[in-house]
Every structure is written in C-alpha cells, then in structure tokens.
Write a protein that holds these residues in place. Sequence first.
Motif, short mmCIF file in Angstrom:
data_model
loop_
_atom_site.label_atom_id
_atom_site.label_comp_id
_atom_site.label_asym_id
_atom_site.label_seq_id
_atom_site.Cartn_x
_atom_site.Cartn_y
_atom_site.Cartn_z
N ILE A 56 0.81 -1.22 0.00
CA ILE A 56 0.00 0.00 0.00
C ILE A 56 0.84 1.27 0.00
CG2 ILE A 56 -1.92 -1.12 1.18
CD1 ILE A 56 -1.13 0.31 3.74
N LYS A 57 2.15 1.14 0.22
CA LYS A 57 2.99 2.34 0.24
C LYS A 57 3.00 3.00 -1.14
CE LYS A 57 7.42 4.11 1.85
NZ LYS A 57 8.71 3.79 2.50
N GLY A 58 2.71 4.28 -1.16
CA GLY A 58 2.68 5.02 -2.41
C GLY A 58 1.30 5.11 -3.04
N ILE A 59 0.34 4.34 -2.53
CA ILE A 59 -1.02 4.39 -3.06
C ILE A 59 -1.78 5.51 -2.37
CG2 ILE A 59 -3.21 3.15 -3.27
CD1 ILE A 59 -1.66 0.56 -3.30
N ARG A 60 -2.42 6.36 -3.15
CA ARG A 60 -3.22 7.44 -2.58
C ARG A 60 -4.35 7.80 -3.53
NH1 ARG A 60 -3.34 13.11 -2.79
NH2 ARG A 60 -4.50 13.95 -1.00
N ASN A 61 -5.57 7.72 -3.04
CA ASN A 61 -6.74 8.11 -3.80
C ASN A 61 -7.84 8.49 -2.81
OD1 ASN A 61 -7.94 5.58 -2.93
ND2 ASN A 61 -6.74 4.59 -4.56
N LYS A 62 -9.04 8.72 -3.28
CA LYS A 62 -10.12 9.15 -2.40
C LYS A 62 -10.47 8.08 -1.37
CE LYS A 62 -12.32 12.44 -5.54
NZ LYS A 62 -13.57 12.81 -6.28
N LEU A 63 -10.38 6.82 -1.79
CA LEU A 63 -10.70 5.74 -0.85
C LEU A 63 -9.66 5.67 0.26
CD1 LEU A 63 -12.49 3.36 -0.05
CD2 LEU A 63 -11.09 1.90 -1.55
N THR A 64 -8.38 5.77 -0.08
CA THR A 64 -7.34 5.72 0.96
C THR A 64 -7.44 6.95 1.87
OG1 THR A 64 -5.69 6.79 -0.47
CG2 THR A 64 -5.80 4.38 -0.51
N ASP A 65 -7.78 8.11 1.28
CA ASP A 65 -7.97 9.30 2.10
C ASP A 65 -9.09 9.10 3.12
OD1 ASP A 65 -6.00 10.51 0.67
OD2 ASP A 65 -7.29 11.93 -0.38
#
Length: 380
Positions: free
Chosen positions: A285-294
């Motif tokens: 998950i490192k480096g993953i960022r989107n609305k769901l992760t936010d």
Amino acid sequence: MKNPTVKKQIEDPEQYSKELLLGILLTIAILDHTRLFFHYWNTNPGKLETTTPILFFTRFISHFFAPTVFFITGTYLFRWSKDKSRRQVFYHMLLLAFLLIVVELLINNFLWTFDFQYRTIGLFIIGALGLSIGLLAFLQFMPKKLLLLFSILVLIFHHSIDGVTVTGKSLSAILWYILHQQKYIPDGERLFIVNYTILPWFALLSLGYAIGHHYQRKWLLTTGLVLTCLFFILRGINFGDSQPWTIQVSFVKTLISFFSVTKYPASIDFICITLGPMFIVLHYIKGIRNKLTDFFVTFGSAPLFTYLLSTFLIHLAAMIGLCFTDISISAMITTSKSYEKGNELSNYGYSLGVVYLLWLVFVFLLYYCCRCYRTYLLHK
C-alpha cells in the motif's frame, strides 16, 4: 478541495501508509465492537459448537488491529525519539504512559460500561499500550540490537509459561495477571478484568521501536511471507498456542479450529498470522493514494479519538435501541452481572446482517466526526 485530514501526510508516504493501514483496521475493530453490543449477547465466535463461518470471520479479522497498533506505535516512538536525548525520551514516554493509563481507567472503561460507579474496571488495549510504553521508557536505554533480540525471544518463548497460573488477589498474583495470565477478578459487586497481558504486547511495541531505524519497504514483504508461512508450520504441528486445532466433522469447522488462535495472552501463532499479513499489506500500500485511501486515513490519523468516539457511539446506540424493547436501558450498563447467564440481555440481539448494516452507518457517521476533528486540529 483537498481533504484537510491528509493534507500534512502527503509528503511522507511512509506515515501515510501506516495511517492508511490503521484506518482500515480501525473500521474492522468498529465492526467487532458493533457485534459485541448488537449481536446476541455474550456470544462466543470461537466456540466451535455454536459459531458460524461468518461470525468467526467477523471476529478473526479484528485480530489484526491490536498487533498493528503496538508495532506501528513502536516505529512512531523511534522516529519521534531520534532527535532527543535518552533522558528526554524517558520522561516523555513516562508521561505518555501515564496519560494513556488515565484515559483507560477514567474514559475508556466508562465508555464500555456507562457505569458512573465504575464497578467494572478493565485493562484493555489503551491501558496495555500505556503500561508497555512505560516499560519501554526504561528498556530504551538498552542497545537497539539487544532490545531487538529481547523482543524476539519474548515473542517466541512467552507461550512456554502458559501453564504457570496463579489464583487469588495478592499483589504478586495481580502482577502475574497483568504480565501473562488473562483473568476476571470478582470482588463483591466489582469486577476487574485483565485482557491484554503485557508480555507479548510490550514485545510487539519494543520490536517496532528496535527496528525503527531499519524500517524499510524492501524487507516488509519478505518478513511478512516468512511469518505467514511460519504460522502454517507452527499451527500445523500444534506448536505455540495453548488451544490446539483438531479435525472436526466438516472441512469448514476444521478450518475454523485451525485459525482459532489465542489472543489472551497473544500466542506466537496469533502473532505470526497477524504480523505477517500486516507486513505484506504495508509493503503493497505504500505510495497508493486516492479518495478511498484518504477516507481510511481520516480514521488512522486520529486513532485514539476514533476508537473512543466509536465506543461511545456504539454503546449509546445500543442503549437507545433498548427503548424499543421490553428490556430496561439500564441493562446496557455493564456490570459483573452482565457476564452471567440469564441476565436481561441473554435473549437480546440481532442477526449479523443487521450488525453489518449498523456498522456501515457508524463508520460514515464517524468519518464526518473525525474529519471535523482533524480540521479543527489543523487550523488550531
């Protein structure tokens, strides 16, 4: 407009990934707490004779939360302590430990019981974390490699003293309960509960602290795979857990028996099957960022607030729910009688389908509360 919850974490992908994982696991813990208050009272998900696959799974996935909290807290403490003297770290850790223990005794215990008389006092995750940080305040003076070795040895071998049990209410007995023996201690109308025994949980915290300077993504996947494989080996030969698995009348029941590992005290099998997958997830998950992760980081960036508020909201909703039944709302005030068979709530509860629907409602309510809380902190 960017979510203010994650505004300050964008430049630190490592911290973001940890808060993402904490947020995901917090929502799962909220599911288990919803089950505790709304599913059939005092139901044991691990009891083979009465459990179902979905009930067992609902409880099992919540196991990942506590080990992750202790390990990640250890890595946070290391990063925070890098530019401070050992003496500063010592006093700050003691202060943090004291505050967490106070929160456990005065706030968290009340939120679980709603009893102004505090007739039920428990040592749960927040108190155990406080005690563990207090112990780490002293042991952080050890060389990091020695602390790492000590942590690993405790995790591997603490199960070997499972057979050492004591009884009574003496100081030495109480200290042993806190160290390693889960115990319910009745004392008239009062009940003292020791769930999170310190030995394995402190070792998880100190493990995170000791390897903080070696924390790198490249070893997360390898370590996670090794620990996960080690679980299947140890569990397969029935080593490292006080509750052996056995062949059951069906494959599903046998699978439940195999994965029914001991959390109190946390066995080496429990630690392997929770830490292993946790490391693997952290790697990917490192480096993953989107609305769901936010969305999940909103919870993980304020874990203590989320945990306490969720407990209050769930317990309050359960009490309000009794207004539509013939059961007195006072039954939702947890005392020693709440753990007895035949209490007012013995026949009370809802199906797991209802529990999951309520969980979704709680999660979205908490999201907006936590977002407002983070917005307030960022603009303070």
